[in-house]
Design a protein around this motif. Structure first.
Motif, PDB file in Angstrom:
ATOM      1  N   HIS A 105      75.108 109.265  25.421  1.00 16.22           N
ATOM      2  CA  HIS A 105      76.256 108.624  24.787  1.00 16.22           C
ATOM      3  C   HIS A 105      76.358 109.077  23.336  1.00 16.22           C
ATOM      4  CE1 HIS A 105      77.455 105.026  27.536  1.00 16.22           C
ATOM      5  NE2 HIS A 105      77.483 106.187  28.152  1.00 16.22           N
ATOM      6  N   GLN A 106      77.586 109.409  22.955  1.00 17.73           N
ATOM      7  CA  GLN A 106      77.849 109.915  21.614  1.00 17.73           C
ATOM      8  C   GLN A 106      78.229 108.771  20.678  1.00 17.73           C
ATOM      9  OE1 GLN A 106      77.721 113.350  21.125  1.00 17.73           O
ATOM     10  NE2 GLN A 106      77.989 113.173  18.927  1.00 17.73           N
ATOM     11  N   LEU A 144      89.713 100.914  21.460  1.00 14.73           N
ATOM     12  CA  LEU A 144      90.879 100.663  22.309  1.00 14.73           C
ATOM     13  C   LEU A 144      91.843 101.839  22.342  1.00 14.73           C
ATOM     14  CD1 LEU A 144      91.606  96.901  21.496  1.00 14.73           C
ATOM     15  CD2 LEU A 144      90.283  97.880  23.375  1.00 14.73           C
ATOM     16  N   HIS A 145      91.622 102.835  21.487  1.00 13.20           N
ATOM     17  CA  HIS A 145      92.422 104.059  21.526  1.00 13.20           C
ATOM     18  C   HIS A 145      91.615 105.234  22.084  1.00 13.20           C
ATOM     19  CE1 HIS A 145      94.960 101.750  18.707  1.00 13.20           C
ATOM     20  NE2 HIS A 145      95.925 102.515  19.148  1.00 13.20           N
ATOM     21  N   MET A 146      90.455 104.934  22.654  1.00 10.76           N
ATOM     22  CA  MET A 146      89.569 105.981  23.178  1.00 10.76           C
ATOM     23  C   MET A 146      89.433 105.872  24.695  1.00 10.76           C
ATOM     24  SD  MET A 146      86.593 105.619  20.263  1.00 10.76           S
ATOM     25  CE  MET A 146      85.384 106.556  21.219  1.00 10.76           C
ATOM     26  N   LEU A 147      88.842 106.921  25.285  1.00  6.41           N
ATOM     27  CA  LEU A 147      88.499 106.947  26.702  1.00  6.41           C
ATOM     28  C   LEU A 147      86.979 106.902  26.835  1.00  6.41           C
ATOM     29  CD1 LEU A 147      90.842 109.854  27.898  1.00  6.41           C
ATOM     30  CD2 LEU A 147      91.352 107.408  27.909  1.00  6.41           C
ATOM     31  N   ILE A 148      86.503 106.493  27.996  1.00  8.31           N
ATOM     32  CA  ILE A 148      85.062 106.481  28.249  1.00  8.31           C
ATOM     33  C   ILE A 148      84.492 107.884  28.096  1.00  8.31           C
ATOM     34  CG2 ILE A 148      85.481 106.646  30.736  1.00  8.31           C
ATOM     35  CD1 ILE A 148      82.417 105.105  28.975  1.00  8.31           C
ATOM     36  N   ASN A 149      85.292 108.917  28.421  1.00  4.30           N
ATOM     37  CA  ASN A 149      84.819 110.300  28.291  1.00  4.30           C
ATOM     38  C   ASN A 149      84.552 110.695  26.844  1.00  4.30           C
ATOM     39  OD1 ASN A 149      84.933 110.600  31.001  1.00  4.30           O
ATOM     40  ND2 ASN A 149      86.724 111.914  31.053  1.00  4.30           N
ATOM     41  N   ASP A 150      85.127 109.963  25.906  1.00 10.07           N
ATOM     42  CA  ASP A 150      84.898 110.284  24.492  1.00 10.07           C
ATOM     43  C   ASP A 150      83.465 109.986  24.068  1.00 10.07           C
ATOM     44  OD1 ASP A 150      87.508 111.140  24.066  1.00 10.07           O
ATOM     45  OD2 ASP A 150      88.219 109.113  23.622  1.00 10.07           O
ATOM     46  N   ILE A 151      82.811 109.084  24.762  1.00 12.97           N
ATOM     47  CA  ILE A 151      81.407 108.795  24.441  1.00 12.97           C
ATOM     48  C   ILE A 151      80.469 109.210  25.569  1.00 12.97           C
ATOM     49  CG2 ILE A 151      82.032 106.868  22.938  1.00 12.97           C
ATOM     50  CD1 ILE A 151      81.022 104.974  25.152  1.00 12.97           C
TER      51      ILE A 151
END
Length: 338
Positions: free
Chosen positions: A219-220, A185-192
């Motif tokens: 996906h990371q 919930l503190h991340m963006l889709i771009n983070d993965i």
């Protein structure tokens, strides 16, 4: 389920004024023939009735000006003791603002005491009953959606279309990707998924298509590992926010199997080529030599050594058989790779 005034209706009236008690009772009896009415003159008695009642009240008519409690405590405790029962506020002109505030706390309606009639009371009770029923249906639908979302075995997220941040995440995503819900919930889709917004997402959301024909996405995971996934998207409205419901299917092992199969097919093609060119070449030469010997010397060999002639014929026959086998293997190998 619609409200029926002919069914048995159990109502709790919380009112300390005897005159108002009498009027409300009369109005209720006019509109509801099968009425079961309990009256509490103060907060203490209402708590006792709510706590000990074996059958839940269909409606609570609540005067805010009781002698033994403040308004905030009255509303909070009444709601706690009867969370599924609609509450209608009975109020005077001077308490209208307080009554309106009570609506924000979950009360169904309010009625001015000076304007109460049997028809107005019946209308308000009917409205409160129906609204509570609809609220229960909505609550049930939300719970079912949450269950389906959480029980989905595939990682699934709700993503804010404008910001790209995660709004909701299911247990499969948490378990498979290694991040906690709070981290997601503190991340963006771009983070993965660095390439997610390179898709023509608007097209897929507008046409309500899945991303079936797009390349696999990397996906990371939290542990640094990268997996290859197929993505599926659908537009949704999440708590008033334009969002995307995103589901991923891990095809990393599938792609690995496909690569292995492709490698095996290539090996088969190489073997087929070797058999076709490297093995058949000397075999063809050997068959040619035997044929030449037969043409030039078979008559002499037959006269001199019949056993040798027979062996020569068998050698040629065996060479033809080997050639047929090689041709068959090459043919099957070629057809399996088409």
């Amino acid at each position: 389920m619609s409200f029926n005034s002919t069914i048995s209706l159990k109502i709790l009236l919380v009112e300390d004024n005897l005159g108002d008690q009498f009027l409300v009772r009369q109005y209720l009896m006019e509109e509801f023939p099968k009425l079961s009415l309990d009256i509490a003159a103060n907060f203490r008695d209402s708590k006792t009735l709510l706590s000990k009642s074996t059958q839940p009240y269909k409606v609570i008519l609540l005067d805010l000006s009781l002698p033994d409690v403040d308004v905030e405590t009255l509303l909070k405790e009444t709601t706690r003791l009867a969370p599924r029962t609609p509450i209608i506020i009975l109020t005077g002109q001077e308490d209208v603002r307080t009554a309106i505030q009570a609506l924000t706390l979950g009360c169904a309606d309010y009625l001015l005491k000076d304007e109460i009639t049997s028809k107005a009371l019946r209308k308000s009770i009917t409205y409160a009953f129906e609204r509570k029923h609809i609220d229960r249906q909505l609550e049930s639908s939300v719970k079912k959606y949450q269950q389906l979302f959480q029980l989905n075995p595939q990682p699934t997220w709700v993503i804010n279309n404008k910001t790209g941040n995660f709004l909701e995440v299911n247990n499969a995503a948490i378990n498979n990707y290694g991040y906690s819900k709070e981290e997601f919930l503190h991340m963006l889709i771009n983070d993965i998924d660095k390439d997610f917004f390179t898709l023509d997402l608007k097209k897929y959301l507008t046409e309500r298509k899945t991303l079936k024909n797009t390349p696999l996405h990397n996906h990371q995971l939290k542990n640094g590992k990268t997996i290859q996934v197929k993505l599926y998207v659908n537009p949704i409205n999440y708590q008033g926010i334009e969002a995307t419901l995103l589901m991923s299917i891990d095809l990393t092992e599938t792609e690995s199997y496909i690569r292995k199969i492709e490698e095996q097919n290539q090996q088969l093609m190489d073997i087929a080529w070797e058999q076709s060119h490297l093995v058949r070449a000397p075999l063809t030469r050997m068959m040619g030599i035997i044929n030449r010997l037969e043409e030039k010397h078979m008559d002499h060999i037959m006269e001199a050594d019949k056993e040798c002639a027979l062996l020569l014929k068998n050698a040629l026959s065996s060479a033809h058989e080997i050639d047929d086998v090689i041709r068959s293997i090459v043919k099957r190998s070629s057809s399996s790779n088409k």
